[in-house]
Design an enzyme around this catalytic site. Structure first.
Site, mmCIF file in Angstrom:
data_model
loop_
_atom_site.group_PDB
_atom_site.id
_atom_site.type_symbol
_atom_site.label_atom_id
_atom_site.label_comp_id
_atom_site.label_asym_id
_atom_site.label_seq_id
_atom_site.Cartn_x
_atom_site.Cartn_y
_atom_site.Cartn_z
ATOM 1 N N PRO A 318 0.790 -1.231 0.000
ATOM 2 C CA PRO A 318 0.000 0.000 0.000
ATOM 3 C C PRO A 318 0.827 1.288 0.000
ATOM 4 O O PRO A 318 0.247 2.360 -0.141
ATOM 5 C CB PRO A 318 -0.757 -0.112 1.329
ATOM 6 C CG PRO A 318 0.197 -0.818 2.235
ATOM 7 C CD PRO A 318 0.968 -1.781 1.365
ATOM 8 N N SER A 319 2.142 1.200 0.152
ATOM 9 C CA SER A 319 2.920 2.425 0.384
ATOM 10 C C SER A 319 3.229 3.170 -0.907
ATOM 11 O O SER A 319 3.127 2.618 -1.998
ATOM 12 C CB SER A 319 4.224 2.082 1.111
ATOM 13 O OG SER A 319 5.093 1.414 0.220
ATOM 14 N N CYS A 320 3.629 4.437 -0.759
ATOM 15 C CA CYS A 320 3.939 5.291 -1.913
ATOM 16 C C CYS A 320 5.386 5.118 -2.327
ATOM 17 O O CYS A 320 6.140 6.090 -2.403
ATOM 18 C CB CYS A 320 3.674 6.742 -1.568
ATOM 19 S SG CYS A 320 1.966 7.038 -1.192
ATOM 20 N N ASP A 321 5.810 3.892 -2.547
ATOM 21 C CA ASP A 321 7.174 3.625 -2.976
ATOM 22 C C ASP A 321 7.089 2.534 -4.028
ATOM 23 O O ASP A 321 6.490 1.485 -3.793
ATOM 24 C CB ASP A 321 8.010 3.159 -1.775
ATOM 25 C CG ASP A 321 9.489 3.091 -2.117
ATOM 26 O OD1 ASP A 321 9.826 2.616 -3.236
ATOM 27 O OD2 ASP A 321 10.307 3.488 -1.284
ATOM 28 N N ASN A 362 5.196 5.756 5.728
ATOM 29 C CA ASN A 362 3.914 6.235 5.187
ATOM 30 C C ASN A 362 2.787 6.183 6.224
ATOM 31 O O ASN A 362 1.619 6.192 5.874
ATOM 32 C CB ASN A 362 3.469 5.386 3.988
ATOM 33 C CG ASN A 362 3.823 6.022 2.644
ATOM 34 O OD1 ASN A 362 3.547 5.424 1.616
ATOM 35 N ND2 ASN A 362 4.414 7.188 2.610
#
Ligand SMILES: *Cc1c(COP(=O)(O)O)cnc(C)c1O
Length: 372
Positions: A318-321, A362
């Protein structure tokens, strides 16, 4: 386990470990390799319940830091059952461990030996030798160990420096699937025993490390086959003159004892022309599934819609990476009926998950864990 998972009210992903399964795995290993002393590599999963159960079964513990030693002591493990098995230690941590009563240490360099001689005098030390780790799904090569010739010199030096040169260790790589690796390694160690005897250093211990498997997607040999490979290698290369044997299982004791329950957050496509769906979970590389790095460990995943038609998926966290993709090259299929909000289960996740989850990248919390 199924009841616990069904009744769980958690809104975040979590791991649940069945400690009875850990006990079973420990007993199996003891039954199959009765001559080997087990040092559980606690980095795999240091949950207090697991440490306590293994302590009560008579296990010893392999630790990598002062903090891990403290976690063992906190659960009533006595220092004579603790090995400080990391080859990379701060001098003040060695001094601290020595003061607590730990007397068994690993090294693979002169620099480390000098620290040990200074602040842990008289301790039993073992030298780790380099391994190729071919056949391992999670290799531990290069960073650890030194060449056999150097190891032999260092063990001679260890005695001159007032330490007790106890033996030699290796690790064939984690999740090792090539059973012939133990024969190669034991042969090398046996040869070093002979070399050192000529220098009047009588080694008494071989530390065979970890490498025993958990059940992920691909088939693995039975534990019996691993035990047989180890026993045969020992008999072949040491004959009746068997030294003390240590094994340091991590993954094989706790891996299959754990299940992660996570949730489907988003299902999407990147292009009208594409069949492949992207399935985003509320758990990823930074929240417990670090061993999917390079898609090395391929977990088995169960969904509530299994049984119907399936289609190809890429799986991501789910993370922005963008590094937070679990499987893109590895062929994974999931039911076409899968829906956002479905609870999925990631099997054999008892090892190297909670300890690898970040503290809050995050804003996602570290992986919660339960023991039953
Ligand atoms: C990680 C580690 C282990 C455990 O390895 P597994 O393959 O999980 O059994 C054992 N010994 C050492 C020194 C380790 O670093």
């Amino acid at each position: 386990m199924q009841k616990f998972l069904a009744e769980a009210k958690d809104s975040e992903p979590f791991l649940v470990v069945d400690v009875d399964v850990v006990e079973h795995n420990y007993r199996e290993l003891r039954r199959l390799l009765p001559l080997a002393k087990v040092y559980y590599a606690i980095k795999a999963n240091p949950a207090p319940e697991i440490l306590r159960r293994l302590r009560s079964l008579g296990s010893c513990f392999d630790t990598a830091s002062a903090n891990e030693i403290q976690q063992c002591l906190n659960q009533g493990v006595t220092p004579d059952r603790i090995s400080f098995g990391n080859t990379i230690k701060k001098k003040r941590d060695i001094a601290w461990a020595y003061e607590k009563g730990v007397r068994l240490y690993a090294f693979d360099s002169l620099c480390e030996l000098e620290k040990l001689a200074e602040v842990a005098p008289g301790s039993q030390v073992f030298c780790r030798v380099l391994m190729q780790c071919e056949g391992a799904e999670w290799p531990l090569s290069r960073k650890f160990g030194c060449a056999p010739e150097m190891a032999a010199d260092l063990l001679v030096k260890a005695r001159q420096m007032g330490l007790d040169p106890y033996g030699i260790s290796f690790h064939v790589g984690s999740q090792q699937t090539d059973l012939s690796q133990w024969d190669k390694a034991v042969a090398q160690v046996a040869q070093m025993f002979t070399v050192l005897q000529q220098a009047d250093v009588d080694l008494r211990m071989i530390n065979l490390g970890g490498g025993f498997p958990a059940r992920y997607r691909s088939d693995i040999p039975m534990l019996e086959a691993y035990a047989q490979a180890v026993s045969q290698a020992m008999t072949k290369h040491f004959g009746n003159n068997l030294p003390d044997m240590i094994i340091e299982p991590g993954r094989s004791l706790v891996g299959d004892a754990g299940v992660i329950q996570a949730e489907v957050v988003l299902i999407s496509r990147k292009d009208y022309e594409e069949d492949r769906r992207w399935v985003y979970l509320d758990i990823g590389k930074f929240s417990g599934l670090a061993e999917t790095m390079d898609e090395a460990i391929k977990y088995r995943i169960v969904t509530p819609r299994d049984g119907g038609p399936t289609g190809p998926v890429s799986l991501a966290g789910p993370s922005c990476d963008s590094a937070d993709i679990l499987y893109e090259k590895t062929a994974y299929e999931m039911p076409l009926a899968l829906e956002v909000g479905d609870k999925i289960q990631i099997l054999s996740t008892g090892a190297y998950t909670t300890t690898y989850s970040s503290v809050g990248f995050n804003g996602f919390p570290p992986l919660k864990s339960y023991c039953i």
